[in-house]
Each structure stands twice: as C-alpha cells, then as structure tokens.
Scaffold this motif. Structure first.
Motif, PDB file in Angstrom:
ATOM      1  N   LEU A   1     -31.793 -42.593  26.949  1.00 51.37           N
ATOM      2  CA  LEU A   1     -30.920 -41.453  27.215  1.00 51.37           C
ATOM      3  C   LEU A   1     -29.487 -41.925  27.502  1.00 51.37           C
ATOM      4  N   TYR A   2     -29.413 -43.076  28.172  1.00 46.51           N
ATOM      5  CA  TYR A   2     -28.100 -43.671  28.448  1.00 46.51           C
ATOM      6  C   TYR A   2     -27.369 -43.947  27.134  1.00 46.51           C
ATOM      7  N   ASP A   3     -28.092 -44.603  26.222  1.00 46.73           N
ATOM      8  CA  ASP A   3     -27.486 -44.911  24.923  1.00 46.73           C
ATOM      9  C   ASP A   3     -27.188 -43.645  24.133  1.00 46.73           C
ATOM     10  N   GLY A   4     -28.114 -42.680  24.245  1.00 46.26           N
ATOM     11  CA  GLY A   4     -27.937 -41.411  23.531  1.00 46.26           C
ATOM     12  C   GLY A   4     -26.683 -40.695  24.008  1.00 46.26           C
ATOM     13  N   ALA A   5     -26.520 -40.624  25.335  1.00 44.55           N
ATOM     14  CA  ALA A   5     -25.357 -39.941  25.901  1.00 44.55           C
ATOM     15  C   ALA A   5     -24.074 -40.656  25.458  1.00 44.55           C
ATOM     16  N   ARG A   6     -24.143 -41.962  25.436  1.00 45.10           N
ATOM     17  CA  ARG A   6     -22.983 -42.739  25.029  1.00 45.10           C
ATOM     18  C   ARG A   6     -22.629 -42.442  23.567  1.00 45.10           C
ATOM     19  N   TYR A   7     -23.672 -42.324  22.743  1.00 38.75           N
ATOM     20  CA  TYR A   7     -23.465 -42.008  21.329  1.00 38.75           C
ATOM     21  C   TYR A   7     -22.738 -40.674  21.203  1.00 38.75           C
ATOM     22  N   ASN A   8     -23.232 -39.682  21.980  1.00 41.21           N
ATOM     23  CA  ASN A   8     -22.606 -38.358  21.920  1.00 41.21           C
ATOM     24  C   ASN A   8     -21.155 -38.422  22.345  1.00 41.21           C
ATOM     25  N   ILE A   9     -20.909 -39.147  23.415  1.00 39.50           N
ATOM     26  CA  ILE A   9     -19.550 -39.227  23.937  1.00 39.50           C
ATOM     27  C   ILE A   9     -18.612 -39.845  22.892  1.00 39.50           C
ATOM     28  N   ILE A  10     -19.097 -40.891  22.248  1.00 43.14           N
ATOM     29  CA  ILE A  10     -18.251 -41.584  21.271  1.00 43.14           C
ATOM     30  C   ILE A  10     -18.131 -40.781  19.971  1.00 43.14           C
ATOM     31  N   GLN A  11     -19.291 -40.344  19.464  1.00 40.69           N
ATOM     32  CA  GLN A  11     -19.285 -39.718  18.147  1.00 40.69           C
ATOM     33  C   GLN A  11     -18.855 -38.253  18.176  1.00 40.69           C
TER      34      GLN A  11
ATOM     35  N   GLU B   1     -22.376 -50.122  16.407  1.00 38.60           N
ATOM     36  CA  GLU B   1     -23.747 -50.606  16.624  1.00 38.60           C
ATOM     37  C   GLU B   1     -24.754 -49.464  16.501  1.00 38.60           C
ATOM     38  N   PHE B   2     -24.254 -48.221  16.579  1.00 39.53           N
ATOM     39  CA  PHE B   2     -25.201 -47.107  16.487  1.00 39.53           C
ATOM     40  C   PHE B   2     -25.857 -47.012  15.123  1.00 39.53           C
ATOM     41  N   LEU B   3     -25.237 -47.658  14.123  1.00 39.72           N
ATOM     42  CA  LEU B   3     -25.883 -47.680  12.811  1.00 39.72           C
ATOM     43  C   LEU B   3     -27.209 -48.446  12.887  1.00 39.72           C
ATOM     44  N   TRP B   4     -27.327 -49.286  13.914  1.00 37.35           N
ATOM     45  CA  TRP B   4     -28.497 -50.164  14.034  1.00 37.35           C
ATOM     46  C   TRP B   4     -29.556 -49.598  14.965  1.00 37.35           C
ATOM     47  N   THR B   5     -29.272 -48.491  15.626  1.00 37.57           N
ATOM     48  CA  THR B   5     -30.186 -48.043  16.674  1.00 37.57           C
ATOM     49  C   THR B   5     -30.692 -46.617  16.451  1.00 37.57           C
ATOM     50  N   PRO B   6     -31.616 -46.483  15.512  1.00 37.46           N
ATOM     51  CA  PRO B   6     -32.080 -45.132  15.158  1.00 37.46           C
ATOM     52  C   PRO B   6     -32.701 -44.362  16.329  1.00 37.46           C
ATOM     53  N   ILE B   7     -33.384 -45.070  17.223  1.00 34.93           N
ATOM     54  CA  ILE B   7     -34.086 -44.339  18.279  1.00 34.93           C
ATOM     55  C   ILE B   7     -33.102 -43.802  19.310  1.00 34.93           C
ATOM     56  N   SER B   8     -32.109 -44.614  19.652  1.00 33.86           N
ATOM     57  CA  SER B   8     -31.073 -44.141  20.570  1.00 33.86           C
ATOM     58  C   SER B   8     -30.328 -42.958  19.959  1.00 33.86           C
ATOM     59  N   VAL B   9     -30.010 -43.109  18.699  1.00 34.23           N
ATOM     60  CA  VAL B   9     -29.296 -42.035  18.013  1.00 34.23           C
ATOM     61  C   VAL B   9     -30.158 -40.776  18.008  1.00 34.23           C
ATOM     62  N   GLY B  10     -31.441 -40.982  17.774  1.00 34.00           N
ATOM     63  CA  GLY B  10     -32.380 -39.850  17.804  1.00 34.00           C
ATOM     64  C   GLY B  10     -32.383 -39.189  19.169  1.00 34.00           C
TER      65      GLY B  10
ATOM     66  N   THR C   1     -29.281 -34.559  24.178  1.00 32.59           N
ATOM     67  CA  THR C   1     -28.175 -34.165  25.059  1.00 32.59           C
ATOM     68  C   THR C   1     -26.922 -33.766  24.275  1.00 32.59           C
ATOM     69  N   SER C   2     -27.037 -33.672  22.960  1.00 28.31           N
ATOM     70  CA  SER C   2     -25.835 -33.374  22.156  1.00 28.31           C
ATOM     71  C   SER C   2     -25.336 -31.946  22.385  1.00 28.31           C
ATOM     72  N   GLY C   3     -26.219 -31.090  22.892  1.00 26.21           N
ATOM     73  CA  GLY C   3     -25.822 -29.711  23.146  1.00 26.21           C
ATOM     74  C   GLY C   3     -24.943 -29.554  24.381  1.00 26.21           C
ATOM     75  N   PHE C   4     -24.950 -30.556  25.240  1.00 20.90           N
ATOM     76  CA  PHE C   4     -24.163 -30.464  26.472  1.00 20.90           C
ATOM     77  C   PHE C   4     -22.721 -30.884  26.225  1.00 20.90           C
ATOM     78  N   SER C   5     -21.884 -30.585  27.203  1.00 21.45           N
ATOM     79  CA  SER C   5     -20.466 -30.919  27.063  1.00 21.45           C
ATOM     80  C   SER C   5     -20.234 -32.414  27.239  1.00 21.45           C
ATOM     81  N   ALA C   6     -19.012 -32.811  26.970  1.00 22.50           N
ATOM     82  CA  ALA C   6     -18.655 -34.222  27.128  1.00 22.50           C
ATOM     83  C   ALA C   6     -18.855 -34.657  28.573  1.00 22.50           C
ATOM     84  N   ASP C   7     -18.411 -33.819  29.509  1.00 25.70           N
ATOM     85  CA  ASP C   7     -18.546 -34.183  30.922  1.00 25.70           C
ATOM     86  C   ASP C   7     -20.003 -34.324  31.327  1.00 25.70           C
TER      87      ASP C   7
END
Lengths: 702, 260
Positions: free
Chosen positions: A163-173, A192-201, A206-212
């Motif tokens: 979830l940490y990586d996922g949230a980071r992905y959302n924040i960046i992307q 590096e997110f190109l390499w991490t399908p599960i984190s991206v998944g 959490t992609s529905g939530f705001s940046a904050d």
C-alpha cells in the motif's frame, strides 16, 4: 520521513531486542561446551542446502504443500531484508537507496521487481497458511494464538509495504508528485514502477482518494510497516518463531559426525564425575550449548512426531512436547545457569582452595532442583524411543533428538540407576556370556559346525572377518541367515573366517540404553580381539553391529572397514562372482532397517539385489528409504516389553500386509524377528514370506 | 537389624559342562554368583534401603571370590567375608552350615538370608541345616519378606497348594526363591564404591575353628563321580506315501523304541 521518530523507533526496537538476544546468547554460553568450529565449507554447504534451500520443507513429497508455503515466506523475508534497510534509510533521508540499488543501476530495478513479486507471493502464502491452520488443521500443528498473530504480522508487513508503494505510485503518477516523494534517488524517478506490477495493482485501491489522503496513507503505511517489523523482531525470541533467527545458525552448527553426534566417550574412572553426577544428562544445566540452541530453534512443526514410531503408536513420547518442556526448564533456570558459569570461571582462576570449595558449594546450590527424568520428562517417555532417527531425518532445522535421549538415558542408567529393570537379563547376559540372551558363550559357534568355516584362532590369514553377531549366532531364525550368507561367500570363493567363541556382543544396545560402562567393556574386549588378529575388513549381516563397529569403535581405537552383507553381495553380483536368476516368485517389498538406512545410508544395494532376483513386481512401502518406519526393536527396545499403545511391529506389519505382496525382504536380524512375528500375529505367515536378503540370494543363485 | 547373606560361587550353567574321567573339565568354564544367592543379596539390600538393616555377606570356598563379592558390594552389601581354606575342597552342605554357624555366632545377626539352593549342586540344604545347628526357626522357598517390628518378620512361602504366610520371631533363617525379586544390575556408582571396599578373607584358623570342628575332614557326603547327561539324539524325518510311512513308524515304535 522523520529522522527523529525513526531514530527513536530503531533505538528502542534494537535496544530491547539486543538485550533479549544478549541474555539468550549468554545462557547458551553458560551451557556445557561442544566443538562446532570446524569444517567451515561443509557447514556452509549444509546451511545453503538445508536452510536456504529449504530441502526438508520442499523436498518431502508428503509435506510439499506446507513446504512451499514456508519456503516462499522464508525466501520472501530474505529478499525483503534489503528493502527494510532501504526503508530505514528512507526514514532518515527521503529517497535513500543502498549503494548499487538506486535507479541508475539495473540491479536496483531487478531488485524492486523481485521484491514486488515476492511480496505478492508471501501474501498469497500467508492466506494459504491461515486457511491451512484454520480449516485443514493438520494434526501435527499446535494451533495457538501466537501462531495466528505471527501470520497476521507477516500479512501486515506485506500489505503495508504494498500500500505504501501503491500510494507513492498514485502520488507520482496521478498527482504529479506534490510532496517530492522519491524512491530511487535519480533523475528518472518513478520509472521503477514499470517493474512492479503488484504495487501498481495495489495503487488502484487508493487511486480514488486525493493526493493528500494518499500522502497520509503512505505515511501511515510506512510507520506501520516499520513498527510492525520492529515489534515482530522483538516478539521472535519469545516462542517458536525464534527459529527465524536461530535456524540458520542451528543448521550451520549441526553435528558433522555421521549420522549425528556420537555418544560422548565417558570417562568412567573419573571419580569426581560420578560424585557430582555429571555423567550423562540428569539436570538441565548439563545440556551443551548446541542442545540449548536446538531447544531455541524447535519450531513445534511436529514433523518429528508424525514420523515417530513411538508417537504414532500412542506411546507418551511426543518430541515437540519433549523439546518444549526442556526449553521451559532451561529458561526457568537461565539465571542460575549463568551464575554457575560465572562461578566456574572464578574457580578456574582462583588459587585459594578455601574459596574454590566455597564457590563449588555455591555452584551445586544453583543446580535445578528438578530431575530431568521423572520431574520434567516422564520415564516412559524417555524409554519409548527406538533411536530410529526418523525425527532427525525430517527435522527442517536439524535438531538432534537421539543423542540427547541417549545422554539422558546415561544419566538414568549410570547415575540414577533408574532404568527399566527388564533390561537386566539382557545386560547380565552380555556381561557374562557376551550375548543378550545369556546363552553360554561356548555355544556361539555351534551354528557353524559342519559348514567348513575357518576360525580366526586357527587361521587369521584371510581377507575378511565375518562378524556373525549375537542374533546370527544364537537366534534360531537368524542362524539360518548366517548359514545362507556363508553359502554365498563360499560360492563366491571369498577368503573369510569367523571369531567363533571369541566374538562378543558389540555393545550396541547397552550404549543405546545408556549403559556406557557395559558398552565400553564389550567394545574394549572386542577391539582387543580384532586388533590381535589384525582384522582390516569386516562383513556383517547385522546393521546394529555394523553401526557400532564402524562408528562407535573408532572412539576406542578400533578402526575397520565394515561392510554390510547387502553391500558385499551387491559387489559380488556386480563383479560377476555370483550369478542370480530372476526366480523369486511373487510381488516383493523391502523394509529398510533404521541402522542400515538412516544410520548408514545404505538404501540402493538391497534394492539392486532384489531387482535381480525377483520375477515379480517390486513395490515400495509407503514409508520407505529415509522415512522408513522402525520395526520397534532399536535402542534396546528389543529387550523391553512394549506395554503402552499399539505394538510398533504390528503397525509396520499391517502396512506390509496392506501392500498385497508375497515376500518381504529385510536386512537386519531384529527386523526379521519383529516383522515375522507381526506376520504370525496377523495370520499372514504363510501368505507373506519374511526373509533376509542373504536367504533370498542363496535360494536364487545360479 | 543385622542381616547375614550367603553367596556361593558356581559354574555358569549356561555353558556346556564337559566331563572327563568322572571329573568336570575346567577349561573354558566361567564362574558366577549363584542365581538364588543373587536374590538373597537383593532381598538384603532392599531391607537395608527400606528398613536401615546392616548387611553382611559371607562366601565360602571357591578360591578367588573377589569378583562376585565386589559385585555384591556394588549391589549394595556393606560388609563381606570370604572364608577360604585348602581343607574345603570337598566340603558339603553340612560343612558349609557349620562354617556359617561359626560366622553367625561371632556376629550376632537377626536374620540369615540364603538362596534356596545353589545352581551347581541343587541340594537346597545349607540354609536349613544352618537353622537346625543354630536352633532357629526357618522358612524355605520364600517369595516375600516383610518386617513387622524389631523382633518379628512376616514371610510368604510358595508351597505346593498356594502361598503360605508365616510370621517368624527373630533371629531366623530364610531361604529365598528366585521369584522374590529381580536382582539389580550394579552400575557405575556401585561399582566405583565397591572398588574401594575391602573383603575380609579368613581361613578356618582365623575364624577360630578347624577342619575337624567343621567336619571338613570327614564330610557326610562325597561326590564320587560326575557323569555327563546323554546328548539328545536328533529326530528322524519320514517322507513319502502316508500309508507306507505310517506302517514304518508303527513298526519302529513297536520294535525299536519298544513303546508298546
């Protein structure tokens, strides 16, 4: 993230952990010495194969499912170690990466990919493990709250990191990185997110939530991960999960004696030893440090009891309980044991005899009041063991159960004189007449009359000594095996002789029941006889004699090349010195004797011989080879009544009968007696012939 | 309570005993504690352990009896006496009993425990004759001993028609059966202790008696000759037609074995 918080968490977490470990190690150091600082290469190899390779977890077909679950969780942990260090760094400095693991190195990308997949797999394994514990409930497992807690914690570790990586992905992307969140400290961060399908998944969660909100989730998950990890680390030493820390060293430090640490050659003339009751193991402080480490490491996985002939036939011996009880006693006495060790160091340095005497008394006063046998472990539990080593063969963390049991029996026999009295007849028999039946020693070679066999006393200029053993000399059934073997040797033109009345029991069972004195007496007498005739090579049909002559006698200066008759016959067949015909009718199986298989690694030769004589199908028993099931006669049990639970030989015989075969071959006189008795008791004596391999070969020679 | 226990060294009857010219061939023989005496030793040691009795053992004849006496020490016996004298080569039960009487009178014992017989001669007389000489009550073939008080014991004896319970006033003599107990196998501690103990070795003169007084000069019985039992002959195996075999077997039984 927050250097101060990170610093505090790490300081508290590691200090508490350090203190715990210091105490645990201090206790081990206070136990008796044993030398394991040798053969580094072999030890590393063991660690690679058994611990890192998880051989006994995934290598056993019966346990493959749970083995795979465990192996992946373990490998996942190994992979995640690097990630953890990165996260600690991240706590102090955003965008921290380990040298070579940053975004300008391919290895960094490969690592995140591996880590990502591993986290996914570990999470899946944790779900399987939950399901297995809660729904399948395998009999060997103890279902405790702690076991679930640990699984849950591992789950939290995986989920929080994803979830940490996922949230980071959302924040960046999604949100263009408003908080400048780094992962790799490099110009292409985010790639590096190109390499991490599960984190991206998991980012989609959490992609529905705001940046904050994503930043909050990221922060929470980061600290949740770090604190769970430190909490987990601090919980480990207080239970079966200590193996996470101790398993690798335990495997590394395992005994390299084959097949396990040999019983210590006790100095029986040492008067202080018996005055202080220090022969064998009578009290918890007499364990050596490796035995202590074994107790730390026992994972209570229960594989040992599942293969144990005593446990599976309802005897009170339950090895993981056994370990657990010893561990509790060890920990209860930890402070006293440490104090004892300190006093010993003082005694060794002191020259003041009065002070030494005083310290000695203080030391004695610190001994545990509990006798290990009787107050911690029940007598019936100790004596139920057949020393078959099935437990040691399956233990994933290489705990040595049998040497410890033998040492405890030494304590009972030599010190407490509290061994089963029914052993008296057999012990007296070998003491007086060199055989456990107590038959006159002068009748030892009666079976050989008329067979034209040379006696060493008449002509010792032969290639081999045929060591007949007590069973082969005195037991009517086994005498037939001796005769068959002689027939084979004579047919092959082998130059051999026997010792006749000069041969005595090797002392195998005496040693296994802890009567080290009787063992040494027999061994010394036999070694003197053997060395007198300058014996170099010995053939024997008894795996117990084989094991003792081969592994125990060198401790007392008897060094011989010892060959089991199945090995020798196999060599004869392969060299063309005897020719076999495939004339043994009917389906056939082979029962592996413990002292031939697990103790001496002889599995193939008997099978190879049997394949060449049988014209029927060769069927393997369900429990065969390394996991063969004992006949119940080892470890001195041959000379004790089996009064508790189901008879072990019946359990084995039923398994044989269930195979629907016509012949069962064995390679040990005790197995022969036990299995044949089983067949008689089951009324299958006529339908299923129990034979030693020598008998089968003799009947089917060209 | 002071207990006197007897111990005889006998030839190991597990061995093939060969006879030549009416005498036993000594070569290859080994000697052990008489099994019933082992039971007597065990019974004494149990009384020592449970009732605080003082145990003394006496062994007569046999040359060097160190091994078996040390073994009895290792089992827990406290004092050992060995009476050996060249005059004892032809001693019988009466001579043994006389010597035991002398030892008993010197020591003032409360209870004498002997094995009910010796494995070599199977006479089963010594203990009983001793009781007669001492004028003490005696129970043979005892399978349990229970101390009632300082002056009394209760023993059970295996009789022909069941177990007899007998109360005895001390001092007394009992001879024990092998079912009274399972003699312990001395292990380390006992053996180490036994090594340090001394054995009081005496000849008849030291004991304060003489060959004549104990009857050694003219034993009441004498072994004239040993005869080895006839070796068992192997059986005969008949194979072939059942009717034919039956006829032959009947013929052999009637004419050769003369069973009918």
């Amino acid at each position: 993230m927050n250097p101060l918080l990170m610093f505090l968490l790490l300081t508290v977490g590691l200090t508490v952990f350090g203190r715990t470990m210091f105490h645990k190690i201090q206790l081990l150091r206070a136990l008796e010495p044993t030398d394991r600082a040798n053969h580094l290469k072999e030890r590393l190899m063991n660690m690679v194969v058994l611990a890192i390779g998880q051989k006994r977890l995934i290598g056993r077909s019966k346990e493959r499912g749970s083995g795979i679950i465990h192996a992946f969780i373990f490998w996942g942990f190994c992979v995640l170690l690097i990630r953890s260090l990165t996260l600690y760094g991240e706590g102090f400095q955003e965008g921290y990466s380990l040298p070579f693991f940053g975004g300008d190195h391919l290895i960094g990308y490969l690592y995140v990919a591996l880590k990502d997949i591993m986290e996914g797999i570990v999470l899946l394994m944790i779900i399987f493990a939950f399901f297995r514990r809660a729904v399948l409930k395998p009999e060997r497992l103890h279902n405790t709250f702690k076991a679930y807690l640990v699984l849950a914690m591992i789950g939290i570790l995986m989920v929080s990191d994803l979830l940490y990586d996922g949230a980071r992905y959302n924040i960046i992307q999604l949100f263009n990185n408003p908080g400048s969140i780094h992962y790799f400290n490099n110009p292409q961060y985010g790639s590096e997110f190109l390499w991490t399908p599960i984190s991206v998944g998991s980012a989609t969660l959490t992609s529905g939530f705001s940046a904050d909100t994503n930043i909050t989730i990221l922060t929470i998950m980061f600290w949740l991960h770090i604190s769970t990890q430190l909490l987990f680390l601090n919980l480990l030493p207080f239970g079966k999960h200590f193996h996470v820390i101790t398993a690798l060293p335990n495997v590394f430090l395992k005994s390299l004696d084959y097949p396990h640490e040999k019983p210590e050659l006790l100095d029986l003339e040492d008067e202080t030893a018996w005055a202080e009751e220090s022969l064998g193991i009578n009290h918890i402080h007499q364990l050596n440090w490796k035995q202590g480490l074994d107790l730390y490491t026992c994972t209570e996985c229960g594989r040992c009891k599942e293969v144990c002939p005593a446990y599976t036939t309802d005897k009170p011996l339950n090895l993981h309980d056994f370990n657990d009880k010893l561990k509790i006693e060890l920990l209860e006495n930890a402070d006293n044991i440490i104090k004892k060790a300190k006093l010993l160091a003082t005694i060794r340095q002191s020259e003041d005899t009065g002070q030494i005497e005083k310290n000695r008394e203080e030391r004695t006063a610190l001994n545990s009041e509990k006798k290990l046998i009787g107050e911690v472990i029940a007598e019936d539990t100790l004596w139920a063991c057949t020393t078959c080593r099935a437990c040691e063969e399956v233990c994933p963390v290489t705990i040595e159960h049998v040497p410890r049991i033998i040492a405890m029996r030494q304590g009972q026999t030599l010190m407490a004189e509290a061994y089963p009295k029914e052993l008296n007849t057999a012990m007296k028999g070998i003491e007086r007449n060199g055989n456990p039946w107590g038959i006159g020693y002068d009748k030892r070679a009666d079976w050989a009359v008329g067979l034209d066999i040379k006696m060493m006393a008449d002509d010792s200029n032969v290639d081999y000594l045929l060591w007949v053993g007590c069973a082969g000399s005195f037991d009517d059934r086994s005498k037939k095996v001796s005769k068959s073997l002689v027939g084979i040797l004579q047919k092959a033109g082998i130059s051999f002789a026997i010792l006749g009345v000069e041969e005595k029991c090797t002392g195998d069972f005496a040693r296994k029941v802890g009567n080290e004195m009787l063992f040494q007496m027999m061994a010394k007498e036999n070694i003197e006889t053997l060395n007198n005739y300058k014996v170099k090579k010995i053939i024997t049909a008894c795996p117990h004699c084989l094991n003792t002559l081969k592994h125990d006698y060198p401790q007392l200066g008897g060094n011989y090349e010892v060959i089991h008759h199945t090995e020798f016959i196999d060599q004869l067949v392969k060299a063309g010195k005897i020719k076999l015909k495939q004339s043994l009718a009917g389906a056939l199986t082979y029962h592996d004797p413990c002292y031939l298989g697990r103790y001496n690694n002889i599995y193939d030769e008997p099978r190879s011989i049997l394949q060449s004589v049988s014209n029927g199908v060769f069927k393997e028993l369900g429990r065969h080879g390394r996991e063969s099931f004992c006949c119940g006669a080892g470890g001195g049990r041959m000379w004790m009544e089996e009064t508790i639970g189901k008879r072990i030989y019946l359990e084995r015989s039923e398994e044989i009968v269930g195979l629907k075969i016509k012949n069962v071959a064995v390679g040990c006189p005790f197995c022969l007696t036990m299995i044949e008795d089983g067949m008689k008791e089951l009324g299958k004596e006529e339908q299923i012939k129990t034979m030693d391999i020598a008998e089968i070969v003799e009947k089917n020679m060209v | 309570m002071k207990i006197l226990t007897t111990l005889k060294k006998v030839v190991d009857v597990e061995l093939n005993i060969k006879v030549k010219n009416g005498a036993i061939v000594e070569e290859g023989l080994q000697y052990v504690m008489n099994a019933w005496d082992e039971n007597a030793v065990e019974a004494s040691v149990q009384l020592k352990e449970n009732k605080g009795a003082e145990t003394t053992l006496i062994s007569i004849g046999g040359g060097d009896n160190t091994d078996i006496i040390r073994k009895a020490y290792a089992m827990g016996i406290e004092n050992g006496i060995h009476i050996d004298d060249p005059a004892l080569t032809k001693a019988d039960s009466f001579v043994y009993a006389r010597i035991l009487q002398k030892v008993y009178e010197k020591g003032k014992y409360d209870l004498v425990i002997t094995g009910k017989q010796a494995q070599d001669t199977d006479n089963g007389q010594t203990g009983i004759i001793l009781a007669q000489y001492l004028g003490l009550p005696c129970v043979s073939n005892v399978i349990s001993i229970e101390v009632m008080d300082e002056q009394h014991i209760k023993v059970s004896r295996l009789g022909d028609v069941g177990t007899e319970i007998v109360e005895l006033e001390l001092p007394a003599v009992v001879t024990v059966s092998d079912s009274i107990n399972q003699p312990r196998l001395p292990v380390l501690r006992g053996i180490m202790m036994a090594k340090k103990k001394t054995i009081k070795v005496m000849d008849l003169a030291t004991l304060g008696t003489s060959k004549d007084e104990v009857g050694g000069a003219a034993p009441k019985s004498e072994i004239v000759e040993f005869i080895a039992p006839e070796a068992r002959k192997g059986g005969q195996k008949f194979e072939g037609d059942v009717a034919e075999i039956t006829a032959r077997v009947v013929d052999l039984l009637a004419n050769e074995a003369k069973v009918f």
